[in-house]
Design a protein around this motif. Structure first.
Motif, PDB file in Angstrom:
ATOM      1  N   THR A 114       0.823  -1.211   0.000  1.00 31.26           N
ATOM      2  CA  THR A 114       0.000   0.000   0.000  1.00 31.26           C
ATOM      3  C   THR A 114       0.857   1.260   0.000  1.00 31.26           C
ATOM      4  N   LEU A 115       2.162   1.092  -0.207  1.00 32.85           N
ATOM      5  CA  LEU A 115       3.072   2.242  -0.198  1.00 32.85           C
ATOM      6  C   LEU A 115       3.265   2.778  -1.610  1.00 32.85           C
ATOM      7  N   ASN A 116       3.112   4.084  -1.765  1.00 36.30           N
ATOM      8  CA  ASN A 116       3.281   4.705  -3.081  1.00 36.30           C
ATOM      9  C   ASN A 116       4.751   4.742  -3.475  1.00 36.30           C
ATOM     10  N   PRO A 117       5.018   4.715  -4.774  1.00 33.74           N
ATOM     11  CA  PRO A 117       6.402   4.877  -5.224  1.00 33.74           C
ATOM     12  C   PRO A 117       6.909   6.270  -4.857  1.00 33.74           C
ATOM     13  N   SER A 118       8.210   6.419  -4.877  1.00 28.17           N
ATOM     14  CA  SER A 118       8.797   7.751  -4.720  1.00 28.17           C
ATOM     15  C   SER A 118       9.340   8.187  -6.074  1.00 28.17           C
ATOM     16  N   MET A 119       9.388   9.498  -6.286  1.00 27.60           N
ATOM     17  CA  MET A 119       9.935  10.013  -7.543  1.00 27.60           C
ATOM     18  C   MET A 119      10.521  11.395  -7.291  1.00 27.60           C
ATOM     19  N   SER A 147      11.247   5.138  -7.890  1.00 28.60           N
ATOM     20  CA  SER A 147      11.609   3.865  -7.257  1.00 28.60           C
ATOM     21  C   SER A 147      10.448   3.415  -6.383  1.00 28.60           C
ATOM     22  N   ASP A 148      10.466   2.130  -6.041  1.00 28.57           N
ATOM     23  CA  ASP A 148       9.354   1.571  -5.275  1.00 28.57           C
ATOM     24  C   ASP A 148       9.870   0.512  -4.314  1.00 28.57           C
ATOM     25  N   ASN A 149       9.115   0.284  -3.239  1.00 30.89           N
ATOM     26  CA  ASN A 149       9.523  -0.716  -2.257  1.00 30.89           C
ATOM     27  C   ASN A 149       9.373  -2.134  -2.780  1.00 30.89           C
ATOM     28  N   CYS A 150       8.448  -2.354  -3.701  1.00 30.82           N
ATOM     29  CA  CYS A 150       8.209  -3.716  -4.206  1.00 30.82           C
ATOM     30  C   CYS A 150       8.595  -3.858  -5.677  1.00 30.82           C
ATOM     31  N   ALA A 151       8.011  -2.996  -6.518  1.00 33.07           N
ATOM     32  CA  ALA A 151       8.335  -3.079  -7.949  1.00 33.07           C
ATOM     33  C   ALA A 151       9.763  -2.602  -8.157  1.00 33.07           C
ATOM     34  N   PRO A 154       9.089   1.616 -11.194  1.00 32.67           N
ATOM     35  CA  PRO A 154       7.696   1.891 -11.571  1.00 32.67           C
ATOM     36  C   PRO A 154       7.605   2.451 -12.989  1.00 32.67           C
ATOM     37  N   VAL A 155       6.464   2.235 -13.611  1.00 31.39           N
ATOM     38  CA  VAL A 155       6.203   2.788 -14.935  1.00 31.39           C
ATOM     39  C   VAL A 155       5.814   4.254 -14.766  1.00 31.39           C
ATOM     40  N   VAL A 156       6.519   5.133 -15.488  1.00 23.95           N
ATOM     41  CA  VAL A 156       6.231   6.567 -15.417  1.00 23.95           C
ATOM     42  C   VAL A 156       5.507   6.988 -16.682  1.00 23.95           C
ATOM     43  N   THR A 157       4.352   7.621 -16.493  1.00 21.89           N
ATOM     44  CA  THR A 157       3.583   8.133 -17.621  1.00 21.89           C
ATOM     45  C   THR A 157       3.436   9.643 -17.478  1.00 21.89           C
ATOM     46  N   GLN A 158       2.943  10.250 -18.533  1.00 19.37           N
ATOM     47  CA  GLN A 158       2.890  11.715 -18.581  1.00 19.37           C
ATOM     48  C   GLN A 158       1.541  12.169 -19.113  1.00 19.37           C
ATOM     49  N   ALA A 159       1.045  13.266 -18.534  1.00 24.92           N
ATOM     50  CA  ALA A 159      -0.177  13.890 -19.054  1.00 24.92           C
ATOM     51  C   ALA A 159       0.010  15.402 -19.012  1.00 24.92           C
TER      52      ALA A 159
END
Length: 197
Positions: A114-119, A147-151, A154-159
């Motif tokens: 349940t922890l969000n990635p950091s960026m 970066s992420d605790n599990c993955a 992480p996949v980074v997308t843009q809008a």
């Protein structure tokens, strides 16, 4: 359990003559203890995507026909570390009455991230319009490190997506980069692009 009783049989002929024959009765407990079941559980991983299994023996109530309270043990033992979002671990609780009779009760522990990635953040930018006073938004995803605790990464997308055309001197466009760990935990990082002629 284990109690030994001596039984004496006496034959009496009615004429004052008797003969005794003795034997022993040893009691044995062959009934398994009873124990309440434990519901399946979801547990949450830490910043290292790990979870230390606690002592779950207190979640069940065990009783026995002979022993007072059976001894309840657990496998895997408390303190065992498991890891990974979605990992399912079977926990077995065993009640032992000390008389050679045991009862098992199993439940599952499912790990959840349940922890969000950091960026890293991206600084606001000034971009320059072309001869048509337009600017095609490029792919900015490489400007952040996620970066992420599990993955792993992480996949980074843009809008808005790369290739979107914006225009006008002084126009300000908010760009949002989002890191998604694939476990339902996104992190957004916005910055602004200001157009200059």
């Amino acid at each position: 359990h284990g109690f030994v009783q001596v039984i004496t049989l006496t034959a009496d002929d009615g004429n004052g003559n008797t003969t005794d024959s003795t034997f022993t009765v040893t009691l044995s407990d062959t009934l398994d203890p009873s124990m309440t079941s434990v519901a399946d559980r979801t547990e949450y991983v830490d910043a290292s995507c790990e979870f230390d299994i606690p002592d779950y023996t207190g979640l069940t109530v065990a009783s026995d026909n002979c022993a007072g309270a059976p001894v309840v043990t657990q496998a895997p033992i408390a303190g065992t570390t498991i890891s990974g979002h979605g990992t399912v671990q079977v926990i077995t609780l065993t009640a032992d009455d000390g008389n050679g009779n045991t009862t098992d009760s199993t439940f599952t522990v499912t790990l959840s991230d349940t922890l969000n990635p950091s960026m890293t953040s991206v600084a606001d930018r000034t971009e320059y319009v072309d001869a048509s006073c337009e600017f095609d938004i490029p792919d900015y995803t490489g400007l952040t490190v996620a970066s992420d605790n599990c993955a792993g990464a992480p996949v980074v997308t843009q809008a808005p997506i790369a290739g979107t055309t914006i225009s006008g001197h002084g126009f300000v466009q908010i760009i949002t980069l989002t890191a998604d760990d694939g476990n339902g935990n996104p992190t957004g990082s916005p910055f602004s692009v200001t157009l200059s002629d």
